[in-house]
Design an enzyme around this catalytic site. Structure first.
Site, mmCIF file in Angstrom:
data_model
loop_
_atom_site.group_PDB
_atom_site.id
_atom_site.type_symbol
_atom_site.label_atom_id
_atom_site.label_comp_id
_atom_site.label_asym_id
_atom_site.label_seq_id
_atom_site.Cartn_x
_atom_site.Cartn_y
_atom_site.Cartn_z
ATOM 1 N N PRO A 89 34.072 -7.212 -78.039
ATOM 2 C CA PRO A 89 32.900 -6.692 -77.308
ATOM 3 C C PRO A 89 31.886 -6.025 -78.235
ATOM 4 O O PRO A 89 30.722 -5.854 -77.864
ATOM 5 C CB PRO A 89 33.496 -5.661 -76.337
ATOM 6 C CG PRO A 89 34.962 -5.917 -76.303
ATOM 7 C CD PRO A 89 35.320 -6.588 -77.593
ATOM 8 N N GLU A 116 43.288 -2.652 -76.577
ATOM 9 C CA GLU A 116 42.052 -1.889 -76.710
ATOM 10 C C GLU A 116 41.209 -2.345 -77.893
ATOM 11 O O GLU A 116 39.994 -2.176 -77.908
ATOM 12 C CB GLU A 116 42.361 -0.400 -76.842
ATOM 13 C CG GLU A 116 42.527 0.304 -75.505
ATOM 14 C CD GLU A 116 41.403 0.009 -74.518
ATOM 15 O OE1 GLU A 116 40.259 0.410 -74.799
ATOM 16 O OE2 GLU A 116 41.653 -0.612 -73.475
ATOM 17 N N ARG A 154 31.058 -29.527 -78.550
ATOM 18 C CA ARG A 154 30.181 -30.499 -77.910
ATOM 19 C C ARG A 154 28.942 -30.795 -78.752
ATOM 20 O O ARG A 154 28.247 -31.784 -78.513
ATOM 21 C CB ARG A 154 29.782 -30.044 -76.505
ATOM 22 C CG ARG A 154 29.043 -28.751 -76.461
ATOM 23 C CD ARG A 154 28.787 -28.304 -75.035
ATOM 24 N NE ARG A 154 27.865 -29.176 -74.323
ATOM 25 C CZ ARG A 154 26.555 -29.226 -74.541
ATOM 26 N NH1 ARG A 154 26.010 -28.448 -75.472
ATOM 27 N NH2 ARG A 154 25.784 -30.043 -73.862
ATOM 28 N N ASP A 169 19.413 -30.178 -73.275
ATOM 29 C CA ASP A 169 20.029 -29.009 -72.649
ATOM 30 C C ASP A 169 19.022 -27.887 -72.492
ATOM 31 O O ASP A 169 18.187 -27.668 -73.342
ATOM 32 C CB ASP A 169 21.147 -28.443 -73.538
ATOM 33 C CG ASP A 169 22.419 -29.224 -73.386
ATOM 34 O OD1 ASP A 169 22.544 -29.936 -72.389
ATOM 35 O OD2 ASP A 169 23.267 -29.115 -74.273
HETATM 36 C C1 9D3 Z 1 37.224 -1.266 -70.875
HETATM 37 C C2 9D3 Z 1 37.996 -1.170 -72.147
HETATM 38 N N1 9D3 Z 1 37.093 -0.879 -73.209
HETATM 39 C C3 9D3 Z 1 36.919 0.538 -73.447
HETATM 40 C C4 9D3 Z 1 37.991 1.450 -73.105
HETATM 41 C C5 9D3 Z 1 37.399 -1.543 -74.455
HETATM 42 C C6 9D3 Z 1 37.698 -2.981 -74.388
HETATM 43 C C7 9D3 Z 1 38.668 -3.505 -75.209
HETATM 44 C C8 9D3 Z 1 38.980 -4.845 -75.156
HETATM 45 C C9 9D3 Z 1 37.007 -3.851 -73.564
HETATM 46 C C10 9D3 Z 1 37.332 -5.208 -73.518
HETATM 47 C C11 9D3 Z 1 38.323 -5.697 -74.312
HETATM 48 C C12 9D3 Z 1 38.679 -7.132 -74.286
HETATM 49 N N2 9D3 Z 1 37.517 -7.999 -74.514
HETATM 50 C C13 9D3 Z 1 37.400 -8.802 -75.563
HETATM 51 O O1 9D3 Z 1 38.303 -8.881 -76.370
HETATM 52 C C14 9D3 Z 1 36.179 -9.543 -75.756
HETATM 53 C C15 9D3 Z 1 34.956 -9.551 -75.011
HETATM 54 C C16 9D3 Z 1 34.530 -8.856 -73.841
HETATM 55 O O2 9D3 Z 1 35.238 -8.083 -73.209
HETATM 56 N N3 9D3 Z 1 33.245 -9.078 -73.404
HETATM 57 C C17 9D3 Z 1 32.396 -9.935 -74.019
HETATM 58 N N4 9D3 Z 1 32.750 -10.597 -75.120
HETATM 59 C C18 9D3 Z 1 34.009 -10.398 -75.595
HETATM 60 S S1 9D3 Z 1 34.617 -11.143 -76.949
HETATM 61 C C19 9D3 Z 1 36.078 -10.395 -76.833
#
Ligand code: 9D3
Length: 236
Positions: A89, A116, A154, A169
């Site tokens: 994220p 996390e 793709r 696209d």
């Molecule tokens: C809500 C939890 N968050 C803060 C306490 C941290 C958190 C850790 C791990 C939030 C999401 C994740 C898992 N997400 C991913 O590994 C992830 C992701 C995403 O959640 N949103 C957009 N792109 C991606 S790429 C990997």
């Protein structure tokens, strides 16, 4: 292209990589997929790959050693240099421009985080490209990894049957100014359905008129739904 995936949930990838276009790409020799379980590189006898965060807090953190050992061992399986990518994220938001660049790499190594997060020190050591797929919360990086594979594969020349279907696209289509437009509406038979007529211009056989109408629909739809895609939005 060779694509390696490092995950704690390898089974999630099976049906996705063996269906539809992603499968056809392997059958035609354009790509190979190698999905690895990070747990296979754990040292402890219970296959421990995560631990409690220093400083406290909720959840678990992926440990450095299993992930690092996995990357080193897997990279050594093939001479091609891998573009390392961590799905997180905290990453750069994925867009079609990035996808186009990745499609030119001979090898991608995708790390799907879970829990996390990943210990910051192994991120510093591996220096992966960090990518997010959008501003919403998922439960792990597996679905983002599959999404990235789909967008990249793709684009490999020859993978899609129709030669024009990538050039036209929504997000690949570029105006001379570099803007991208949404697609307009599509219609097929019957000409009238539940009292709704297909637009007359599409039935009249004037190709020039059809093209102009389609372009105007694309611009209008983009203006209404995604004004952010039209240059800066300052000049209309
Ligand atoms: C809500 C939890 N968050 C803060 C306490 C941290 C958190 C850790 C791990 C939030 C999401 C994740 C898992 N997400 C991913 O590994 C992830 C992701 C995403 O959640 N949103 C957009 N792109 C991606 S790429 C990997």
């Amino acid at each position: 292209m060779r694509i390696d995936v490092l995950t704690l949930f390898p089974a999630m990838f099976g049906q996705v990589l063996t269906a539809s276009i992603l499968a056809r790409a392997t059958e035609r020799g354009f790509v190979t997929y190698h999905v690895h379980n990070i747990r296979d590189w754990a040292h402890s006898k219970h296959g421990k790959v995560d631990d409690r965060p220093f400083g406290g807090g909720p959840g678990m953190v992926m440990m450095c050693q299993p992930l690092h050992d996995a990357v080193m061992a897997i990279e050594a399986q093939d001479g091609r240099a891998a573009t390392r990518i961590l799905l997180t994220p905290q990453g750069e938001r994925l867009g079609q421009a990035r996808v186009e660049r990745l499609a030119e790499s001979p090898r991608l190594l995708l790390i799907a985080g879970h829990y996390e997060g990943v210990d910051e020190r192994v991120i510093q050591e591996l220096e992966p490209l960090e990518l997010s797929v959008g501003d919403y919360v998922l439960s792990g990086g597996e679905i983002p990894a599959m999404l990235l594979i789909d967008t990249v594969v793709r684009l490999i020349p020859g993978v899609l049957g129709h030669k024009d279907s990538t050039a036209e696209d929504s997000f690949a289509a570029r105006e001379p100014q570099g803007r991208r437009l949404l697609e307009g509406p599509h219609y097929t038979r019957p000409q009238v359905w539940k009292g709704r007529r297909a637009p007359e211009v599409l039935l009249a056989g004037d190709h020039q008129a059809v093209n102009e109408w389609r372009k105007s629909m694309m611009i209008e739809r983009t203006r209404q739904r995604r004004p952010d895609l039209l240059n800066t939005g300052l000049v209309t």
